[in-house]
Every structure is written in C-alpha cells, then in structure tokens.
Design an enzyme around this catalytic site. Sequence first.
Site, short mmCIF file in Angstrom:
data_model
loop_
_atom_site.label_atom_id
_atom_site.label_comp_id
_atom_site.label_asym_id
_atom_site.label_seq_id
_atom_site.Cartn_x
_atom_site.Cartn_y
_atom_site.Cartn_z
N MET E 1 0.92 -1.44 0.07
CA MET E 1 0.09 0.08 0.07
C MET E 1 0.84 1.19 0.05
O MET E 1 0.46 1.89 0.67
CB MET E 1 -0.86 -0.13 1.11
N PRO E 2 1.56 1.55 -1.15
CA PRO E 2 2.71 2.65 -0.92
C PRO E 2 1.77 3.78 -1.35
O PRO E 2 0.69 3.66 -2.01
CB PRO E 2 3.58 2.18 -2.09
N TYR E 3 2.49 5.08 -1.12
CA TYR E 3 2.00 6.16 -1.23
C TYR E 3 3.07 6.98 -2.27
O TYR E 3 4.15 7.23 -1.68
CB TYR E 3 1.59 7.14 -0.23
N VAL E 42 -1.45 4.47 -4.18
CA VAL E 42 -1.93 5.73 -4.32
C VAL E 42 -0.79 6.59 -5.04
O VAL E 42 0.36 6.47 -4.25
CB VAL E 42 -2.44 6.10 -3.14
#
Lengths: 69, 69, 69, 69, 69, 69
Positions: E1-3, E42
């Site tokens: 779930m990187p940003y 994201v």
Amino acid sequence: MPYVNIKITREGTTTPAQKAELIKGTTELLARVLNKSPETTVVVIDEVDMDNWGIGGLPVENYRQQKKT
Amino acid sequence: MPYVNIKITREGTTTPAQKAELIKGTTELLARVLNKSPETTVVVIDEVDMDNWGIGGLPVENYRQQKKT
Amino acid sequence: MPYVNIKITREGTTTPAQKAELIKGTTELLARVLNKSPETTVVVIDEVDMDNWGIGGLPVENYRQQKKT
Amino acid sequence: MPYVNIKITREGTTTPAQKAELIKGTTELLARVLNKSPETTVVVIDEVDMDNWGIGGLPVENYRQQKKT
Amino acid sequence: MPYVNIKITREGTTTPAQKAELIKGTTELLARVLNKSPETTVVVIDEVDMDNWGIGGLPVENYRQQKKT
Amino acid sequence: MPYVNIKITREGTTTPAQKAELIKGTTELLARVLNKSPETTVVVIDEVDMDNWGIGGLPVENYRQQKKT
C-alpha cells in the site's frame, strides 16, 4: 527537475538494490513521459514503521491479519 | 503560520547547533519577507538515509562517486 | 541536494519577487549552514487556500477573527 | 481514498495503542464528514526527533524551556 | 500500500494521458520491484506553478533563462 | 504542536463547513489521544484534481468507472 517521494512500510527486507531500482525506474519514467532531465530529478524514499502506517482504520499489521482471516 | 519542511541527506555530521540555525534562519526569513509570525512558524527537518535519496537516477552515494570520476 | 517545501496561506498579496526572495534565502541558508550546493537545492512553495488551513481547531480566517475579539 | 499524514514530535512515550487510535479516529472522521471509504484511507504517522522540530524560531525543547521561564 | 507523490512544474502542456502514464508506470514499478499490490498503491501528482518552484537559488524560469545564456 | 496534512480528491462538492469539521475533528483527536495543544496544531487540506490522483494504477475516475462495471 521533478521531486518524487515514495512512502512504503518498513518491512526490514527492502534491499539497497531494490531502492536503487525504484530511483532508477522513477527517474526514467519521468524522462520518458515528460522529458524531464534525470540530472535534476530527486527521489526520496521514506520507510515507515508498521505501527505508523494505517489502512482501513487499522495499523497495517492488524489490517493484514484481519484480511487473512 | 507557515509550515516548512527541509529534507537533507543524513550525513551523520549535522549537529544540533546547525539544525537550530536552519530553524532560526528559515523562521526569520519568513518573518522578514512575508511578515509571518515566528510564534506559529513550524519547521520540520527530515534527515534521509543515503540509500533512500536519489539524484540523476542513482542513489546519492553512487551519484557522488560518479561525479568524482 | 536538499529539498525544501514552504507552505503558506494564499493571501493573494504574495508577489513573485517575495517568492524569489524566499527561494534565494532558503538556498543561501542551506549553503551557509550545511555547505549544500545551490545548484541542486530545490524549493517548492505551496500557497494554501484559507479554507484549507486550520490552526487552533479552526479555519485560519475564523481563528484570526477570534484572536482580534 | 484520502491520504493523511500526521507529524508529531517523538517524545518516546507514544504507544502503539495511541497510534492505532489516531489511525482509527482520522479514518472515521473522513468517513463521517466526507463519506470516504475506510478501505482506501491511508494514514501515515511521522515521529520527528526533537532536534528536528522547530517552533518560534527555536528547536522545540529550547522553545518549551523558554515558555516555562 | 505505497503512497507516491510526484511534484512537477506546471508547464500547461502536461496531458491527462501523460499523467495516467505516470500513475501506471509508478504503480507497475512498485509491483515489480517490491511486489506491492496495485490495488492499494496511491499516486498523487502535484503541478506546481513556475513562480513557486526554485532551483539554484532562483525561480525556475529565471534559472532556465540563465542556463541558456 | 502537530502538523496534519489531509489529501482528498477535489470533487467540487466539499464545503467550507465540511473542511472546518475536518480541522476541528483532527485537532480534537490529537488533543484527546496525545494531549497536544490545539493552539499549535496545524491542519492543511489539499484538494487534488481527479486527473492527478491515481489508485490501482489508474486515474481515480477511470478506477471508479472500472469498479462499477
């Protein structure tokens, strides 16, 4: 002269070689798509402690646990 | 009530006195140029591990090495 | 190769000359205190709409109003 | 799918339970006020060393000291 | 779930298709290198006004002008 | 003296009252959980154009379209 910030969870298994690949890949992407000069493209990777990353209203480890069950 | 974020590479040689000077200098600059109140000016310094900082498509240490040669 | 992000409220009165002064001032500060090369110092100024800036639990305009009274 | 970043000083006393409460509270707030899905709400907490946090033109510890006197 | 946050100067010529390519490229890079799930990756692109972007101690337009001469 | 940054898509329907509620809610959360002073809690909301927000490797509008079908 883009600036890119990549935030990922600190899993303890990310190697310097993988980080170098992220830096190279992002820089090349910006050169290819927008013709940005690699020379002034800055990439900063933040590794965030698991306790400090939330998703779905939960710390990420609890979230993963819950997803499994 | 400005917010300033300064990101630098963690060289291991940056002293608390130097950081205090960055905080003071930035706060004074915003007071002088834009008449911002020091009382509500926040400055956050991020020291980023060398592995996690990229420039020119390379981790910064490789980049510096390459520049030298 | 530092990266600096300055967030201020968009007052509609900040001139390009003032922004240039912030850019110059921050870059010189980092060169003077930490010997960072101006050539690779990036400064990004974000002007944030008044509605979108909160302090003291209130949007900044309400906060200023309250301070006056 | 909001992204929230919370920056606080690293006091050494913030517990995982408190961080979980921040993650839960922020995610619920965004769901309640803007109807954002918790499932894709990301919250990242940054704990910043005291040396690296400035307010009122001073590192935060000096600032607190000064406030007391 | 990187940003991922990509900051570029607002040149007025960046198309939605190019932005989509940046989003796709970054997400694929993180999936390939770190096995991150695209579903929770994201990417936020910030286009920054030329006045608000500094490099080499100058607003970027002045900087480019200077480089040419 | 925390700093909170909330990034949401610009839907064109977010009202000043909703933003005020986000500012109030976040500030109260930090006061309740970590005993942080509201007086120095800064909240900045960024509304990001739909073109500039990616999830699942797609711009958010394409992503939502795809989810529906």
